[in-house]
Design a protein around this motif. Sequence first.
Motif, PDB file in Angstrom:
ATOM      1  N   ALA A 147       6.419  11.811  -3.151  1.00  0.00           N
ATOM      2  CA  ALA A 147       5.343  11.823  -4.135  1.00  0.00           C
ATOM      3  C   ALA A 147       4.450  13.050  -3.972  1.00  0.00           C
ATOM      4  O   ALA A 147       4.071  13.697  -4.958  1.00  0.00           O
ATOM      5  N   ALA A 148       4.130  13.389  -2.725  1.00  0.00           N
ATOM      6  CA  ALA A 148       3.265  14.542  -2.477  1.00  0.00           C
ATOM      7  C   ALA A 148       3.945  15.848  -2.888  1.00  0.00           C
ATOM      8  O   ALA A 148       3.307  16.745  -3.463  1.00  0.00           O
ATOM      9  N   THR A 149       5.244  15.965  -2.595  1.00  0.00           N
ATOM     10  CA  THR A 149       5.986  17.172  -2.977  1.00  0.00           C
ATOM     11  C   THR A 149       6.026  17.312  -4.486  1.00  0.00           C
ATOM     12  O   THR A 149       5.848  18.423  -5.035  1.00  0.00           O
ATOM     13  N   GLU A 168       0.860  -1.184   0.000  1.00  0.00           N
ATOM     14  CA  GLU A 168       0.000   0.000   0.000  1.00  0.00           C
ATOM     15  C   GLU A 168       0.891   1.227   0.000  1.00  0.00           C
ATOM     16  O   GLU A 168       1.794   1.366   0.834  1.00  0.00           O
ATOM     17  N   PHE A 169       0.660   2.126  -0.954  1.00  0.00           N
ATOM     18  CA  PHE A 169       1.482   3.327  -1.076  1.00  0.00           C
ATOM     19  C   PHE A 169       0.620   4.473  -1.559  1.00  0.00           C
ATOM     20  O   PHE A 169       0.002   4.391  -2.621  1.00  0.00           O
ATOM     21  N   ALA A 170       0.554   5.533  -0.750  1.00  0.00           N
ATOM     22  CA  ALA A 170      -0.218   6.731  -1.101  1.00  0.00           C
ATOM     23  C   ALA A 170      -1.644   6.391  -1.503  1.00  0.00           C
ATOM     24  O   ALA A 170      -2.196   6.965  -2.441  1.00  0.00           O
ATOM     25  N   GLU A 209       7.788  15.725   9.435  1.00  0.00           N
ATOM     26  CA  GLU A 209       7.956  15.140  10.763  1.00  0.00           C
ATOM     27  C   GLU A 209       7.209  13.832  10.898  1.00  0.00           C
ATOM     28  O   GLU A 209       7.730  12.857  11.460  1.00  0.00           O
ATOM     29  N   ASP A 210       5.980  13.760  10.372  1.00  0.00           N
ATOM     30  CA  ASP A 210       5.164  12.557  10.537  1.00  0.00           C
ATOM     31  C   ASP A 210       5.823  11.330   9.927  1.00  0.00           C
ATOM     32  O   ASP A 210       5.746  10.226  10.474  1.00  0.00           O
ATOM     33  N   LEU A 211       6.466  11.519   8.766  1.00  0.00           N
ATOM     34  CA  LEU A 211       7.079  10.395   8.062  1.00  0.00           C
ATOM     35  C   LEU A 211       8.585  10.332   8.276  1.00  0.00           C
ATOM     36  O   LEU A 211       9.232   9.399   7.791  1.00  0.00           O
ATOM     37  N   ASP A 212       9.133  11.316   8.982  1.00  0.00           N
ATOM     38  CA  ASP A 212      10.580  11.415   9.182  1.00  0.00           C
ATOM     39  C   ASP A 212      11.305  11.293   7.839  1.00  0.00           C
ATOM     40  O   ASP A 212      12.210  10.474   7.663  1.00  0.00           O
ATOM     41  N   ARG A 249       8.663   2.549   0.460  1.00  0.00           N
ATOM     42  CA  ARG A 249       8.527   2.887   1.870  1.00  0.00           C
ATOM     43  C   ARG A 249       7.480   3.991   2.053  1.00  0.00           C
ATOM     44  O   ARG A 249       7.335   4.868   1.206  1.00  0.00           O
ATOM     45  N   ARG A 250       6.826   3.939   3.206  1.00  0.00           N
ATOM     46  CA  ARG A 250       5.794   4.950   3.458  1.00  0.00           C
ATOM     47  C   ARG A 250       6.400   6.351   3.489  1.00  0.00           C
ATOM     48  O   ARG A 250       5.744   7.318   3.083  1.00  0.00           O
TER      49      ARG A 250
END
Length: 264
Positions: free
Chosen positions: A87-89, A64-66, A252-255, A80-81
């Motif tokens: 991807a979002a950037t 599962e990814f995005a 921060e959430d995903l480091d 990796r998560r």
Amino acid sequence: MLSVFASAALRSSVVARLRAAGCVFAEDEARVLLAAAATPADLAVMVRARAEGRPLEHVVGWAEFAGLRIAVDPGVFVPRRRSEFLAATATELTGPGAVVVDLCCGSGALGAAVAAAAAHPVELYAADVDPVAVRCARRNLTGPGAPVFEGDLFVALPAALRGRIDVLLANVPYVPSADIALLPTEARLHEARPALDGGADGLDVLRRVAAEAPHWLAPGGSLLFETSERQTPTALAVARAAGLDAVDAWCEDLDATVVTATLR
């Protein structure tokens, strides 16, 4: 699919087997395995493979990814998560008809995520040096205008893309060679080493990508890549030495740390 019919005893048995094998998220993994297995025999094979150290994603065949289900074949780098931040950037930079290239694409997860999340259709291409990864990415990038090429970095791309790329995703390997031995067993033994090993300081492949990127980016186009916190100053210097305006961002959430390097 066994999850609907699985007894509490069967669930507990799977969780116990996974815990004994050192799986930290045994309960979550048990749910995935129960949902993926078609028969008790399938489940037994899957649990044994996972307990022996194969990545869960290789065992069930997907990650599962995005918000997407990405096919992941044995040996292919597991997305990796933390890379969801990359991807979002990238998605934020995609305008109507943007030319997007997923270089070092692995399973094609980044390209698929950007194409799915972009507000407008994009012109998507992907490439990887590993033929196993290329076959996997072709399964995930099945839409029209999303060809996947096999070859070493930019050599794989059609010459017609030179000077046209608006968003260049390059999730290059960035683990220093000496640190490979410190990786979790499932990554070290079951993912292709070229997808992990970034050379002495972890930035060898990035240097090659950054040096060539200005010839492939459109004016105002950006190269985006992930790096570690300790590598960020050097990674920024590498991108700037190639003539790109580079800035970093941290989630921060995903480091996760992402560098965006833009051609002006």
